[in-house]
Motif scaffolding. Structure first.
Motif, PDB file in Angstrom:
ATOM      1  N   THR A   1       6.049   4.679   5.382  1.00 38.63           N
ATOM      2  CA  THR A   1       5.160   5.842   5.418  1.00 38.63           C
ATOM      3  C   THR A   1       4.919   6.330   6.846  1.00 38.63           C
ATOM      4  O   THR A   1       4.479   7.456   7.041  1.00 38.63           O
ATOM      5  CB  THR A   1       3.811   5.509   4.761  1.00 38.63           C
ATOM      6  OG1 THR A   1       3.264   4.341   5.366  1.00 38.63           O
ATOM      7  CG2 THR A   1       3.990   5.252   3.272  1.00 38.63           C
TER       8      THR A   1
ATOM      9  N   THR B   1       9.791   4.898  -4.485  1.00 40.41           N
ATOM     10  CA  THR B   1       8.438   5.073  -5.019  1.00 40.41           C
ATOM     11  C   THR B   1       8.428   6.046  -6.193  1.00 40.41           C
ATOM     12  O   THR B   1       7.622   5.897  -7.121  1.00 40.41           O
ATOM     13  CB  THR B   1       7.480   5.571  -3.926  1.00 40.41           C
ATOM     14  OG1 THR B   1       8.018   6.757  -3.306  1.00 40.41           O
ATOM     15  CG2 THR B   1       7.282   4.500  -2.853  1.00 40.41           C
TER      16      THR B   1
ATOM     17  N   HIS C   1       6.857   4.990  -9.896  1.00 41.28           N
ATOM     18  CA  HIS C   1       5.704   5.710 -10.456  1.00 41.28           C
ATOM     19  C   HIS C   1       6.089   6.654 -11.593  1.00 41.28           C
ATOM     20  O   HIS C   1       5.233   7.443 -12.015  1.00 41.28           O
ATOM     21  CB  HIS C   1       4.995   6.483  -9.344  1.00 41.28           C
ATOM     22  CG  HIS C   1       4.198   5.606  -8.431  1.00 41.28           C
ATOM     23  ND1 HIS C   1       2.861   5.329  -8.632  1.00 41.28           N
ATOM     24  CD2 HIS C   1       4.556   4.921  -7.320  1.00 41.28           C
ATOM     25  CE1 HIS C   1       2.431   4.522  -7.681  1.00 41.28           C
ATOM     26  NE2 HIS C   1       3.433   4.250  -6.865  1.00 41.28           N
TER      27      HIS C   1
ATOM     28  N   VAL D   1       1.252   1.921 -11.888  1.00 44.59           N
ATOM     29  CA  VAL D   1      -0.198   1.861 -12.093  1.00 44.59           C
ATOM     30  C   VAL D   1      -0.531   1.027 -13.315  1.00 44.59           C
ATOM     31  O   VAL D   1      -1.432   0.176 -13.285  1.00 44.59           O
ATOM     32  CB  VAL D   1      -0.780   3.286 -12.236  1.00 44.59           C
ATOM     33  CG1 VAL D   1      -2.273   3.219 -12.551  1.00 44.59           C
ATOM     34  CG2 VAL D   1      -0.552   4.084 -10.960  1.00 44.59           C
TER      35      VAL D   1
ATOM     36  N   LYS E   1       3.865  13.866   6.340  1.00 43.13           N
ATOM     37  CA  LYS E   1       2.756  14.045   5.381  1.00 43.13           C
ATOM     38  C   LYS E   1       2.822  15.436   4.794  1.00 43.13           C
ATOM     39  O   LYS E   1       3.182  16.380   5.440  1.00 43.13           O
ATOM     40  CB  LYS E   1       1.415  13.821   6.083  1.00 43.13           C
ATOM     41  CG  LYS E   1       1.340  12.486   6.823  1.00 43.13           C
ATOM     42  CD  LYS E   1       1.415  11.305   5.886  1.00 43.13           C
ATOM     43  CE  LYS E   1       1.241  10.002   6.621  1.00 43.13           C
ATOM     44  NZ  LYS E   1       1.411   8.822   5.819  1.00 43.13           N
TER      45      LYS E   1
ATOM     46  N   ARG F   1       0.839  -1.210   0.000  1.00 41.79           N
ATOM     47  CA  ARG F   1       0.000   0.000   0.000  1.00 41.79           C
ATOM     48  C   ARG F   1       0.869   1.253   0.000  1.00 41.79           C
ATOM     49  O   ARG F   1       0.525   2.257  -0.630  1.00 41.79           O
ATOM     50  CB  ARG F   1      -0.942   0.005   1.207  1.00 41.79           C
ATOM     51  CG  ARG F   1      -2.157  -0.890   1.038  1.00 41.79           C
ATOM     52  CD  ARG F   1      -3.090  -0.772   2.241  1.00 41.79           C
ATOM     53  NE  ARG F   1      -3.543   0.601   2.430  1.00 41.79           N
ATOM     54  CZ  ARG F   1      -4.576   1.144   1.790  1.00 41.79           C
ATOM     55  NH1 ARG F   1      -5.244   0.426   0.902  1.00 41.79           N
ATOM     56  NH2 ARG F   1      -4.936   2.386   2.020  1.00 41.79           N
TER      57      ARG F   1
ATOM     58  N   GLN G   1       3.854   6.622 -14.799  1.00 41.19           N
ATOM     59  CA  GLN G   1       2.725   5.780 -14.348  1.00 41.19           C
ATOM     60  C   GLN G   1       3.033   4.281 -14.490  1.00 41.19           C
ATOM     61  O   GLN G   1       2.134   3.457 -14.690  1.00 41.19           O
ATOM     62  CB  GLN G   1       1.460   6.118 -15.140  1.00 41.19           C
ATOM     63  CG  GLN G   1       0.959   7.535 -14.934  1.00 41.19           C
ATOM     64  CD  GLN G   1       0.484   7.780 -13.505  1.00 41.19           C
ATOM     65  OE1 GLN G   1      -0.306   7.023 -12.965  1.00 41.19           O
ATOM     66  NE2 GLN G   1       0.981   8.852 -12.893  1.00 41.19           N
TER      67      GLN G   1
ATOM     68  N   ARG H   1       1.953   1.569  -3.553  1.00 40.04           N
ATOM     69  CA  ARG H   1       0.847   1.925  -4.446  1.00 40.04           C
ATOM     70  C   ARG H   1       0.377   3.351  -4.230  1.00 40.04           C
ATOM     71  O   ARG H   1      -0.042   4.037  -5.175  1.00 40.04           O
ATOM     72  CB  ARG H   1      -0.314   0.948  -4.233  1.00 40.04           C
ATOM     73  CG  ARG H   1      -1.572   1.270  -5.049  1.00 40.04           C
ATOM     74  CD  ARG H   1      -1.287   1.138  -6.534  1.00 40.04           C
ATOM     75  NE  ARG H   1      -2.463   1.457  -7.328  1.00 40.04           N
ATOM     76  CZ  ARG H   1      -2.815   2.700  -7.683  1.00 40.04           C
ATOM     77  NH1 ARG H   1      -2.075   3.736  -7.296  1.00 40.04           N
ATOM     78  NH2 ARG H   1      -3.883   2.908  -8.420  1.00 40.04           N
ATOM     79  N   HIS H   2       0.451   3.835  -2.986  1.00 44.25           N
ATOM     80  CA  HIS H   2      -0.037   5.183  -2.661  1.00 44.25           C
ATOM     81  C   HIS H   2       1.110   5.984  -2.043  1.00 44.25           C
ATOM     82  O   HIS H   2       1.156   6.179  -0.817  1.00 44.25           O
ATOM     83  CB  HIS H   2      -1.227   5.108  -1.698  1.00 44.25           C
ATOM     84  CG  HIS H   2      -2.366   4.281  -2.215  1.00 44.25           C
ATOM     85  ND1 HIS H   2      -3.210   4.713  -3.216  1.00 44.25           N
ATOM     86  CD2 HIS H   2      -2.800   3.039  -1.878  1.00 44.25           C
ATOM     87  CE1 HIS H   2      -4.114   3.789  -3.470  1.00 44.25           C
ATOM     88  NE2 HIS H   2      -3.884   2.759  -2.679  1.00 44.25           N
ATOM     89  N   PRO H   3       2.043   6.451  -2.861  1.00 50.85           N
ATOM     90  CA  PRO H   3       3.208   7.174  -2.333  1.00 50.85           C
ATOM     91  C   PRO H   3       2.866   8.600  -1.913  1.00 50.85           C
ATOM     92  O   PRO H   3       1.745   9.074  -2.146  1.00 50.85           O
ATOM     93  CB  PRO H   3       4.166   7.171  -3.529  1.00 50.85           C
ATOM     94  CG  PRO H   3       3.255   7.184  -4.715  1.00 50.85           C
ATOM     95  CD  PRO H   3       2.064   6.333  -4.321  1.00 50.85           C
ATOM     96  N   GLN H   4       3.850   9.240  -1.333  1.00 51.12           N
ATOM     97  CA  GLN H   4       3.693  10.640  -0.915  1.00 51.12           C
ATOM     98  C   GLN H   4       3.959  11.532  -2.133  1.00 51.12           C
ATOM     99  O   GLN H   4       5.032  12.110  -2.280  1.00 51.12           O
ATOM    100  CB  GLN H   4       4.669  10.960   0.219  1.00 51.12           C
ATOM    101  CG  GLN H   4       4.604   9.993   1.386  1.00 51.12           C
ATOM    102  CD  GLN H   4       3.267  10.073   2.096  1.00 51.12           C
ATOM    103  OE1 GLN H   4       2.702  11.152   2.273  1.00 51.12           O
ATOM    104  NE2 GLN H   4       2.745   8.930   2.517  1.00 51.12           N
ATOM    105  N   THR H   5       2.958  11.645  -3.003  1.00 49.54           N
ATOM    106  CA  THR H   5       3.149  12.326  -4.286  1.00 49.54           C
ATOM    107  C   THR H   5       3.420  13.816  -4.147  1.00 49.54           C
ATOM    108  O   THR H   5       3.946  14.435  -5.077  1.00 49.54           O
ATOM    109  CB  THR H   5       1.916  12.116  -5.176  1.00 49.54           C
ATOM    110  OG1 THR H   5       0.747  12.565  -4.467  1.00 49.54           O
ATOM    111  CG2 THR H   5       1.753  10.643  -5.529  1.00 49.54           C
TER     112      THR H   5
END
Length: 275
Positions: free
Chosen positions: A270, A99, A103, A109, A275, A8, A106, A11-15
């Motif tokens: 994470t 990450t 990414h 993804v 954040k 996770r 993409q 898949r959901h990095p700190q973009t």
């Protein structure tokens, strides 16, 4: 499961983080090493079909080498040491770089898109149909049920292997540059070392799940269709458990390497990234 938490995070990095964005831009402008492309071209005719079915393993090897190269390049940058004294520390910095690489364009993804999964499951159906015909006797009660169940369990194993292989590759890609900082050497070590890890874990699965486990089960229970179905579930559990243990050991190794081995509060990178 540690794989679920780490995946996770991938898949959901700190973009929104500046380091993530900078890494994505740098990787988009860079090119893969010539020998990576050469190995891919040479292996494509032989490995294209297995690589499509077992895409998790393929991504794990290629992405680990790419992550290793990107992290090693960043470690040679004069700003790396300064970044490591930020609140997140060295592990957060390396995770953001990891990450960011995954990414770029993409890539992560698209690799988990529905189109690729559909193609893989169609190939899986053809492969598993042949395997099921050989695995189960040609007669007996509930043969069709057992074949369908074997196909479904094989599909579950394929999904689990995708998540676990990608996670193993990411962790190993972060770990290697802490020992070797020269980019070419680090990439080759990532490919060779990770390949050895995967081969070892798969061999353990084969020995434990397909040699030792059937001997124990059929020694304790009668050889019938219900025992065969129970054995399928136990083999799936064995596969996931051994691969999960591999993820756990690599994660503990990463924590130890970054001086966080005694911190039980760090469940995933994470947790320590601002954040």
């Amino acid at each position: 499961m540690i794989t679920h938490r780490l995946w996770r995070g991938l898949r959901h990095p700190q973009t929104a983080h500046p380091l993530f964005r900078r890494t994505v831009r740098q990787v988009n402008r860079s090119r893969s090493s010539w020998y990576i492309w050469l190995l891919t071209i040479l292996a494509a005719p032989v490995l294209l079909l297995p690589a499509l079915v077992f895409a998790g393993l393929s991504y794990s090897l290629l992405w680990s080498a790419g992550i290793t190269r990107t992290v090693a390049q960043a470690r040679q940058n004069s700003t790396y040491d300064l970044l490591c004294v930020t609140p997140g520390g060295a592990l957060a910095v390396n995770w953001l770089i990891c990450t960011g690489y995954l990414h770029h364009n993409q890539t992560f993804v698209r690799a988990h898109g529905w189109g690729l999964w559909l193609m893989r499951f169609l190939l899986l159906f053809l492969l598993a149909s042949t395997v099921a015909t050989a695995y189960f006797p040609t007669s007996g009660a509930n043969r069709e049920t057992r074949e369908v169940l074997a196909l479904l369990l094989f599909g579950v194993a394929l999904v689990a292997d995708q998540y676990q292989s990608v996670t193993i590759g990411a962790l190993f890609g972060i770990l290697v540059p802490t020992f070797v900082t020269e980019r070419t050497t680090a990439q080759l070590l990532a490919l060779g070392g990770l390949g050895l890890i995967h081969i070892t874990s798969y061999l353990l699965v084969i020995v434990a799940g397909f040699f030792l486990l059937p001997e124990v089960i059929y020694a304790l229970f009668p050889r019938n269709s219900y025992t065969a179905i129970a054995l399928l579930f136990l083999q799936l559990l064995t596969f996931i458990t051994i691969r999960e243990a591999t993820v756990y050991l690599l994660w503990r190794g990463v924590l130890a390497r970054f001086g966080l081995g005694g911190s039980g509060r760090v469940k995933s990178p994470t947790d320590i990234i601002e954040k």
